[in-house]
Design an enzyme around this catalytic site. Structure first.
Site, mmCIF file in Angstrom:
data_model
loop_
_atom_site.group_PDB
_atom_site.id
_atom_site.type_symbol
_atom_site.label_atom_id
_atom_site.label_comp_id
_atom_site.label_asym_id
_atom_site.label_seq_id
_atom_site.Cartn_x
_atom_site.Cartn_y
_atom_site.Cartn_z
ATOM 1 N N ARG A 28 1.370 2.040 -3.555
ATOM 2 C CA ARG A 28 0.153 2.610 -4.150
ATOM 3 C C ARG A 28 0.001 4.083 -3.712
ATOM 4 N NH1 ARG A 28 0.694 -1.968 -5.218
ATOM 5 N NH2 ARG A 28 1.391 -0.945 -7.088
ATOM 6 N N TYR B 236 0.822 -1.223 0.000
ATOM 7 C CA TYR B 236 0.000 0.000 0.000
ATOM 8 C C TYR B 236 0.852 1.267 0.000
ATOM 9 C CZ TYR B 236 -4.035 -2.965 0.310
ATOM 10 O OH TYR B 236 -4.989 -3.903 0.012
ATOM 11 N N VAL C 51 -9.496 3.159 -4.178
ATOM 12 C CA VAL C 51 -8.909 3.709 -2.956
ATOM 13 C C VAL C 51 -8.074 4.956 -3.264
ATOM 14 C CG1 VAL C 51 -9.010 1.529 -1.705
ATOM 15 C CG2 VAL C 51 -6.974 2.026 -3.066
ATOM 16 N N ASP C 52 -8.016 5.328 -4.552
ATOM 17 C CA ASP C 52 -7.330 6.583 -4.896
ATOM 18 C C ASP C 52 -8.258 7.764 -4.605
ATOM 19 O OD1 ASP C 52 -8.925 7.418 -7.263
ATOM 20 O OD2 ASP C 52 -8.043 5.700 -8.284
ATOM 21 N N HIS D 260 -14.275 0.688 -0.542
ATOM 22 C CA HIS D 260 -13.154 -0.178 -0.163
ATOM 23 C C HIS D 260 -12.042 0.577 0.556
ATOM 24 C CE1 HIS D 260 -14.488 -3.252 -3.468
ATOM 25 N NE2 HIS D 260 -15.234 -3.298 -2.378
ATOM 26 N N GLY E 270 -15.942 1.148 -15.584
ATOM 27 C CA GLY E 270 -14.640 0.522 -15.358
ATOM 28 C C GLY E 270 -14.561 -0.430 -14.188
ATOM 29 N N THR E 271 -15.511 -1.336 -14.130
ATOM 30 C CA THR E 271 -15.418 -2.366 -13.092
ATOM 31 C C THR E 271 -15.797 -3.714 -13.691
ATOM 32 O OG1 THR E 271 -16.336 -3.200 -11.013
ATOM 33 C CG2 THR E 271 -17.728 -1.683 -12.246
ATOM 34 N N SER E 272 -15.104 -4.758 -13.230
ATOM 35 C CA SER E 272 -15.353 -6.099 -13.766
ATOM 36 C C SER E 272 -16.596 -6.730 -13.135
ATOM 37 C CB SER E 272 -14.127 -6.984 -13.550
ATOM 38 O OG SER E 272 -13.841 -7.066 -12.171
ATOM 39 N N GLN F 196 -15.236 1.984 -5.833
ATOM 40 C CA GLN F 196 -14.483 0.885 -5.215
ATOM 41 C C GLN F 196 -13.009 1.260 -5.116
ATOM 42 O OE1 GLN F 196 -15.786 -3.138 -6.994
ATOM 43 N NE2 GLN F 196 -16.593 -1.633 -8.419
HETATM 44 P P1 OAD Z 1 -10.919 -4.965 -11.988
HETATM 45 O O1 OAD Z 1 -9.439 -4.936 -12.211
HETATM 46 O O2 OAD Z 1 -11.541 -6.219 -11.546
HETATM 47 O O3 OAD Z 1 -11.649 -4.525 -13.328
HETATM 48 C C1 OAD Z 1 -11.230 -3.389 -14.025
HETATM 49 C C2 OAD Z 1 -12.223 -3.094 -15.118
HETATM 50 O O4 OAD Z 1 -11.789 -1.898 -15.757
HETATM 51 C C3 OAD Z 1 -12.307 -4.189 -16.205
HETATM 52 O O5 OAD Z 1 -13.669 -4.495 -16.454
HETATM 53 C C4 OAD Z 1 -11.640 -3.525 -17.401
HETATM 54 O O6 OAD Z 1 -12.222 -3.945 -18.636
HETATM 55 C C5 OAD Z 1 -11.924 -2.064 -17.139
HETATM 56 N N1 OAD Z 1 -11.008 -1.129 -17.802
HETATM 57 C C6 OAD Z 1 -9.712 -1.264 -18.141
HETATM 58 N N2 OAD Z 1 -9.251 -0.161 -18.730
HETATM 59 C C7 OAD Z 1 -10.281 0.730 -18.758
HETATM 60 C C8 OAD Z 1 -10.447 2.061 -19.256
HETATM 61 N N3 OAD Z 1 -9.446 2.738 -19.832
HETATM 62 N N4 OAD Z 1 -11.650 2.642 -19.112
HETATM 63 C C9 OAD Z 1 -12.685 1.981 -18.527
HETATM 64 N N5 OAD Z 1 -12.586 0.730 -18.056
HETATM 65 C C10 OAD Z 1 -11.407 0.112 -18.167
HETATM 66 O O7 OAD Z 1 -11.236 -3.744 -10.993
HETATM 67 P P2 OAD Z 1 -12.537 -3.516 -10.072
HETATM 68 O O8 OAD Z 1 -13.760 -4.033 -10.744
HETATM 69 O O9 OAD Z 1 -12.497 -2.097 -9.663
HETATM 70 O O10 OAD Z 1 -10.804 -4.413 -4.009
HETATM 71 O O11 OAD Z 1 -12.178 -4.427 -8.842
HETATM 72 C C11 OAD Z 1 -13.026 -4.449 -7.731
HETATM 73 C C12 OAD Z 1 -12.240 -4.657 -6.477
HETATM 74 O O12 OAD Z 1 -11.412 -5.806 -6.616
HETATM 75 C C13 OAD Z 1 -11.250 -3.556 -6.174
HETATM 76 O O13 OAD Z 1 -11.846 -2.460 -5.492
HETATM 77 C C14 OAD Z 1 -10.240 -4.232 -5.312
HETATM 78 C C15 OAD Z 1 -10.105 -5.525 -6.065
HETATM 79 O O14 OAD Z 1 -9.726 -6.616 -5.343
HETATM 80 C C16 OAD Z 1 -10.010 -4.435 -2.929
HETATM 81 O O15 OAD Z 1 -8.806 -4.342 -2.986
HETATM 82 C C17 OAD Z 1 -10.764 -4.551 -1.653
#
Ligand code: OAD
Length: 231
Positions: free
Chosen positions: A56, A53, A88-89, A104, A169-171, A86
């Site tokens: 980061r 961290y 942390v930035d 988070h 931008g979340t999976s 989600q």
């Molecule tokens: P992920 O890394 O799981 O997913 C990132 C998403 O961003 C994917 O769907 C990519 O396709 C998308 N992506 C990549 N580049 C992009 C761009 N330029 N514009 C838009 N989207 C883009 O990240 P999160 O879904 O945020 O938790 O992950 C959720 C949580 O899992 C995080 O908060 C973290 C992690 O473990 C903790 O650490 C508690």
């Protein structure tokens, strides 16, 4: 339409230069999640967790909000906007968004390991031996795997009164965050901006979901223009 709820993940900050977690070359490819982001990992090796961290937190000094963060601020001219992130930035805050809920945790905060209510602003490294006012080790103010998500109830309340939801931008893999859209019963419009949209159970049940399969900087611009009546 009055209230907009925005749910963001790592992808909204990707174009600022912050790695996502699950993409190729993402943070979870180079690190064992349970070693650096769980209470068990922290007990086994606090120095390793602090180092992860600290890196980061140092990176935050080198990055800036991008056009997607800034475009979301424009919505406040016309709507009541809550960002539920989600991430942390602090890039939403630095762009100027006025209401940001961190599900988070936050890199720029630390807390006591004895009393979780003792939370401090912190911009530098945390080292083994840095203590709270009670004398116990400080830890990152981050929600680790296996820990409760204290802000989730507030986030669900916000989602339940949203007139529109923008997911960026979340999976959509990590619950409870990925389930929040399921509370948005009143939303007239739901948008999802992600170059690789992941339609999970909750999204699959939304008729008329507007998907923008592109990067945040371009996709969020289009969504904001539409909501501002500019498109
Ligand atoms: P992920 O890394 O799981 O997913 C990132 C998403 O961003 C994917 O769907 C990519 O396709 C998308 N992506 C990549 N580049 C992009 C761009 N330029 N514009 C838009 N989207 C883009 O990240 P999160 O879904 O945020 O938790 O992950 C959720 C949580 O899992 C995080 O908060 C973290 C992690 O473990 C903790 O650490 C508690």
């Amino acid at each position: 339409m009055n209230k907009i709820v925005v749910l963001t993940g790592a992808g909204v900050s990707a174009e600022s230069g912050i790695s996502t977690f699950r993409d190729a070359g993402g943070l979870w490819e180079g690190h064992d999640v349970m070693e650096v982001a769980s209470p068990e990992g922290w007990r086994r090796n606090p120095a390793l967790v602090l180092n992860f961290y600290n890196q980061r937190r140092r990176q935050l000094k080198e990055v800036e909000p991008n056009a997607a963060h800034f475009a979301l601020v424009e919505l406040e001219k016309r709507y009541e906007v809550s960002i539920i992130t989600q991430n942390v930035d602090d890039l939403h805050e630095r762009a100027g968004s006025s209401r940001v809920i961190h599900l988070h945790g936050e890199l720029r905060k630390v807390r006591s390991t004895r009393n979780p209510g003792l939370i401090y602003e912190w911009t530098e490294d945390i080292n083994v031996g840095d203590t709270c006012e009670l004398g116990s080790q400080l830890r990152p103010h981050i929600v680790w795997f296996g820990e409760a998500v204290p802000m989730i109830e507030l986030a669900a309340e916000e989602a339940s009164i949203a007139d529109a939801v923008i997911i960026i931008g979340t999976s959509m893999q990590v619950y409870p965050a990925a389930g929040l859209v399921g509370f948005a019963d009143q939303a007239e419009r739901i948008f999802y901006v992600d170059p690789k949209p992941a339609i999970n159970y909750e999204l699959s049940r939304i008729p008329g979901l507007s998907v923008f399969a592109e990067r945040a900087t371009s996709g969020v611009r289009k969504v904001v223009d539409e909501l501002m009546g500019l498109a």
